[in-house]
Motif scaffolding. Structure first.
Motif, short mmCIF file in Angstrom:
data_model
loop_
_atom_site.label_atom_id
_atom_site.label_comp_id
_atom_site.label_asym_id
_atom_site.label_seq_id
_atom_site.Cartn_x
_atom_site.Cartn_y
_atom_site.Cartn_z
N GLY A 162 -3.44 0.50 4.91
CA GLY A 162 -2.59 1.21 3.96
C GLY A 162 -2.36 2.67 4.28
N VAL A 167 2.14 2.15 8.94
CA VAL A 167 2.76 2.39 7.62
C VAL A 167 3.84 3.46 7.74
CG1 VAL A 167 2.35 3.21 5.27
CG2 VAL A 167 0.71 1.64 6.35
N ALA A 289 -1.09 -2.91 6.25
CA ALA A 289 -0.33 -2.42 5.09
C ALA A 289 -1.23 -2.17 3.88
CB ALA A 289 0.77 -3.41 4.74
#
Length: 290
Positions: A162, A167, A289
């Motif tokens: 994340g 990202v 992610a």
């Protein structure tokens, strides 16, 4: 172990997950009750803490705490917990056995690309790093006064699920800024959690660099992530002419290579010793992610 994480954000939550099987209870603070639903499924009992006041509920919970991870940022008035508790902190937490203070390698300041370690003199440049160094010194003073081991955990640039180059690329925010000679260290959040658990097991105090083996130019990380994704990397941008916020530009005002030798010599084996293996794993496992 009864663990309190003051500032249960990205790193704090990873530490909680790492220690969930070893701690009989884990509490964590956040500035907003809106974050409570994210903490409870992780086994973290949530408490509000805005750095300005200690609630009765938080004070009651802290009385039984044996291990404290302090991740809440200091301000111009110092570390928020030490400021609010003063000399009463050891009486507020009579069972306290160990403290981990999450700091930053920014306290070393600029060393023009030279290697630094825990013995290197700190000369922080930014105000936020100066505040961190003051808080470090205050926590070391607490350790000297009480005998409770305090590990000062100096972190480099944090990434993980994340929060990584994939990202940024996916969101169209990745840039390859080029400043000749500029390098940064990084640290995967899993190694922040693993190193913290290791230092708890060792009851270790003192200063510890928690950082990877491979300080590297930031544009190289973006290029490698693009290679793994099979996409064209963004064009290189000259740092001197780049449109950057003052804070973003300030990060490039410091250049150093941070050694993790002390931590490795203590017996900790890094899960992700460099960004290349970390990015390969994130991409292969599909959890980049978050």
């Amino acid at each position: 172990m009864r663990l309190m994480i003051l500032g249960a954000g990205y790193s704090g939550r990873a530490i909680a997950a790492e220690l969930s099987g070893k701690a009989e209870w884990i509490g964590g603070t956040t500035r907003s009750a809106d974050n409570f639903p994210a903490l409870k499924p992780l086994g973290i009992e949530p408490f509000l803490f805005d750095g300005q006041a200690l609630s009765a509920e938080l004070g009651d919970a802290m009385r039984g705490v044996t291990h404290l991870v302090q991740s809440a940022a200091p301000d111009a008035d110092g570390d928020p917990l030490l400021r609010l508790a003063g000399l009463r902190l050891d009486r507020m937490m009579p069972d306290l056995e160990w403290v981990g203070y999450l700091s930053t390698v920014g306290v070393y300041g600029d060393h023009q690309g030279a290697w630094v370690d825990e013995e290197t003199k700190c000369r922080p440049v930014s105000q936020r790093s100066q505040d961190r160094l003051v808080a470090e010194n205050d926590w070391q003073g607490f350790s000297q006064r009480t005998g409770v081991p305090v590990a000062i955990i100096r972190l480099s640039g944090i990434y993980g699920p994340g929060r990584n180059a994939f990202v940024n690329i996916k969101r169209g925010r990745a840039r390859r800024l080029v400043k000749p000679g500029q390098v940064f260290n990084r640290i995967h959040v899993a190694d922040i959690a693993g190193a913290t658990a290791h230092l708890i097991a060792e009851q270790a105090g003192g200063v510890w660099n928690v950082t990877d083996d491979l300080p590297a130019p930031p544009q190289d990380v973006v290029a490698y992530a693009c290679e793994l994704m099979g996409v064209e990397p963004p064009p290189e941008i000259d740092f001197d002419t780049a449109d950057l916020s003052p804070m973003a530009r300030s990060f490039y005002g410091e250049c150093k290579r941070v050694s993790n030798r002390k931590l490795k010599d203590s017996g900790y084996a890094f899960r992700f010793p460099d960004y290349q293996r970390a990015l390969e794993t994130l991409w292969r496992d599909g959890d980049w992610a978050g």
